[in-house]
Design an enzyme around this catalytic site. Structure first.
Site, PDB file in Angstrom:
ATOM      1  N   ASP A   1      31.727  35.471  52.491  1.00 56.66           N
ATOM      2  CA  ASP A   1      32.396  36.600  51.851  1.00 56.66           C
ATOM      3  C   ASP A   1      31.337  37.536  51.266  1.00 56.66           C
ATOM      4  O   ASP A   1      30.334  37.099  50.712  1.00 56.66           O
ATOM      5  CB  ASP A   1      33.331  36.104  50.746  1.00 56.66           C
ATOM      6  CG  ASP A   1      34.322  37.172  50.311  1.00 56.66           C
ATOM      7  OD1 ASP A   1      35.528  37.014  50.570  1.00 56.66           O
ATOM      8  OD2 ASP A   1      33.889  38.187  49.702  1.00 56.66           O
TER       9      ASP A   1
ATOM     10  N   THR B   1      44.022  41.846  50.607  1.00 56.22           N
ATOM     11  CA  THR B   1      43.444  43.188  50.780  1.00 56.22           C
ATOM     12  C   THR B   1      43.028  43.446  52.222  1.00 56.22           C
ATOM     13  O   THR B   1      42.951  44.593  52.642  1.00 56.22           O
ATOM     14  CB  THR B   1      42.222  43.392  49.862  1.00 56.22           C
ATOM     15  OG1 THR B   1      41.241  42.408  50.165  1.00 56.22           O
ATOM     16  CG2 THR B   1      42.619  43.301  48.398  1.00 56.22           C
TER      17      THR B   1
ATOM     18  N   HIS C   1      43.277  35.069  56.784  1.00 56.05           N
ATOM     19  CA  HIS C   1      41.997  34.428  56.438  1.00 56.05           C
ATOM     20  C   HIS C   1      42.215  33.419  55.327  1.00 56.05           C
ATOM     21  O   HIS C   1      43.104  33.562  54.490  1.00 56.05           O
ATOM     22  CB  HIS C   1      40.942  35.460  56.026  1.00 56.05           C
ATOM     23  CG  HIS C   1      41.383  36.374  54.922  1.00 56.05           C
ATOM     24  ND1 HIS C   1      42.181  37.468  55.138  1.00 56.05           N
ATOM     25  CD2 HIS C   1      41.148  36.349  53.587  1.00 56.05           C
ATOM     26  CE1 HIS C   1      42.410  38.096  53.995  1.00 56.05           C
ATOM     27  NE2 HIS C   1      41.805  37.423  53.032  1.00 56.05           N
TER      28      HIS C   1
ATOM     29  N   HIS D   1      44.207  40.647  58.015  1.00 62.70           N
ATOM     30  CA  HIS D   1      43.911  39.746  59.139  1.00 62.70           C
ATOM     31  C   HIS D   1      43.857  38.376  58.480  1.00 62.70           C
ATOM     32  O   HIS D   1      43.037  38.168  57.558  1.00 62.70           O
ATOM     33  CB  HIS D   1      42.584  40.143  59.789  1.00 62.70           C
ATOM     34  CG  HIS D   1      42.179  39.304  60.967  1.00 62.70           C
ATOM     35  ND1 HIS D   1      41.925  39.848  62.222  1.00 62.70           N
ATOM     36  CD2 HIS D   1      41.956  37.967  61.086  1.00 62.70           C
ATOM     37  CE1 HIS D   1      41.559  38.880  63.060  1.00 62.70           C
ATOM     38  NE2 HIS D   1      41.573  37.725  62.383  1.00 62.70           N
TER      39      HIS D   1
ATOM     40  N   HIS E   1      40.115  31.547  52.307  1.00 66.11           N
ATOM     41  CA  HIS E   1      38.899  31.504  51.494  1.00 66.11           C
ATOM     42  C   HIS E   1      38.541  30.038  51.280  1.00 66.11           C
ATOM     43  O   HIS E   1      39.386  29.266  50.815  1.00 66.11           O
ATOM     44  CB  HIS E   1      39.138  32.122  50.114  1.00 66.11           C
ATOM     45  CG  HIS E   1      39.551  33.568  50.132  1.00 66.11           C
ATOM     46  ND1 HIS E   1      38.701  34.577  49.754  1.00 66.11           N
ATOM     47  CD2 HIS E   1      40.726  34.171  50.464  1.00 66.11           C
ATOM     48  CE1 HIS E   1      39.332  35.750  49.849  1.00 66.11           C
ATOM     49  NE2 HIS E   1      40.563  35.517  50.277  1.00 66.11           N
TER      50      HIS E   1
ATOM     51  N   ASN F   1      45.832  34.325  50.820  1.00 66.24           N
ATOM     52  CA  ASN F   1      46.682  35.317  50.160  1.00 66.24           C
ATOM     53  C   ASN F   1      47.554  36.013  51.200  1.00 66.24           C
ATOM     54  O   ASN F   1      47.083  36.310  52.301  1.00 66.24           O
ATOM     55  CB  ASN F   1      45.820  36.357  49.443  1.00 66.24           C
ATOM     56  CG  ASN F   1      44.958  35.734  48.352  1.00 66.24           C
ATOM     57  OD1 ASN F   1      45.409  34.846  47.649  1.00 66.24           O
ATOM     58  ND2 ASN F   1      43.727  36.190  48.236  1.00 66.24           N
TER      59      ASN F   1
HETATM   60  P1  AMP Z   1      41.867  38.971  50.335  1.00 67.37           P
HETATM   61  O1  AMP Z   1      41.796  39.700  49.002  1.00 67.37           O
HETATM   62  O2  AMP Z   1      42.457  37.611  50.269  1.00 67.37           O
HETATM   63  O3  AMP Z   1      42.490  39.841  51.408  1.00 67.37           O
HETATM   64  O4  AMP Z   1      40.360  38.731  50.736  1.00 67.37           O
HETATM   65  C1  AMP Z   1      39.571  39.643  51.429  1.00 67.37           C
HETATM   66  C2  AMP Z   1      38.147  39.218  51.254  1.00 67.37           C
HETATM   67  O5  AMP Z   1      37.355  39.878  52.217  1.00 67.37           O
HETATM   68  C3  AMP Z   1      37.550  39.581  49.878  1.00 67.37           C
HETATM   69  O6  AMP Z   1      37.129  38.399  49.216  1.00 67.37           O
HETATM   70  C4  AMP Z   1      36.378  40.491  50.232  1.00 67.37           C
HETATM   71  O7  AMP Z   1      35.267  40.294  49.397  1.00 67.37           O
HETATM   72  C5  AMP Z   1      36.085  40.100  51.672  1.00 67.37           C
HETATM   73  N1  AMP Z   1      35.436  41.113  52.472  1.00 67.37           N
HETATM   74  C6  AMP Z   1      35.754  42.419  52.585  1.00 67.37           C
HETATM   75  N2  AMP Z   1      34.946  43.033  53.457  1.00 67.37           N
HETATM   76  C7  AMP Z   1      34.086  42.090  53.926  1.00 67.37           C
HETATM   77  C8  AMP Z   1      32.999  42.091  54.856  1.00 67.37           C
HETATM   78  N3  AMP Z   1      32.633  43.191  55.513  1.00 67.37           N
HETATM   79  N4  AMP Z   1      32.348  40.945  55.077  1.00 67.37           N
HETATM   80  C9  AMP Z   1      32.700  39.805  54.423  1.00 67.37           C
HETATM   81  N5  AMP Z   1      33.716  39.740  53.552  1.00 67.37           N
HETATM   82  C10 AMP Z   1      34.402  40.863  53.290  1.00 67.37           C
HETATM   83 ZN    ZN Z   2      42.315  41.787  62.903  1.00 66.67          ZN
END
Ligand code: AMP
Ligand code: ZN
Length: 114
Positions: A30, A95, A100, A98, A102, A87
């Site tokens: 992340d 946010t 994911h 796609h 954590h 989430n």
């Molecule tokens: P969520 O809030 O559950 O959608 O998590 C999205 C996560 O993506 C956040 O923890 C961000 O820090 C992470 N994130 C956003 N852009 C990038 C990126 N380019 N490379 C790695 N992580 C990212």
């Molecule tokens: Zn995607």
């Protein structure tokens, strides 16, 4: 999905610090870690969120869970433990749309989810 950040990472159009990859799964660090180990585990097809999982793409989700223990070993958290968080949607705090997971670890995490 042209405008999806994580699809761009899968395609190599945006750089990432790759931790693990196979046919179905990509795991990378992340960009804003909240724990010593903070890795995102994603399917290598566009699935928006848990509401978008279906009979056709469920294989990607099961492959993610199959890969978790190996990713945990690579990240050195298998023994001490870790937390997996997914989430979904606005109220879930998602946010990047796609799917994911954590993987958080490397220290004892708080005992609250919210
Ligand atoms: P969520 O809030 O559950 O959608 O998590 C999205 C996560 O993506 C956040 O923890 C961000 O820090 C992470 N994130 C956003 N852009 C990038 C990126 N380019 N490379 C790695 N992580 C990212
Ligand atoms: Zn995607």
């Amino acid at each position: 999905m042209e405008d999806c950040l994580f699809c761009k990472i899968i395609a190599g159009k945006i750089p990432s610090k790759k931790v693990f990859e196979n046919e179905y799964v990509l795991a990378f660090e992340d960009i804003e870690p909240v724990a010593p180990v903070h890795v995102l585990i994603i399917p290598k097809v566009h699935i928006s969120d848990t509401n978008d999982i279906n009979d056709e793409n469920i294989i990607y989700v099961s492959e993610i869970y199959k890969a978790v223990k190996e990713i945990a070993k690579i990240c050195n958290v298998a023994e001490d433990g870790y937390r997996l968080i997914c989430n979904c949607g606005k109220n879930g705090g998602q946010t990047v749309h796609h799917l994911h997971f954590h993987m958080l670890g490397g220290r004892e995490l708080g005992d609250k989810i919210v």
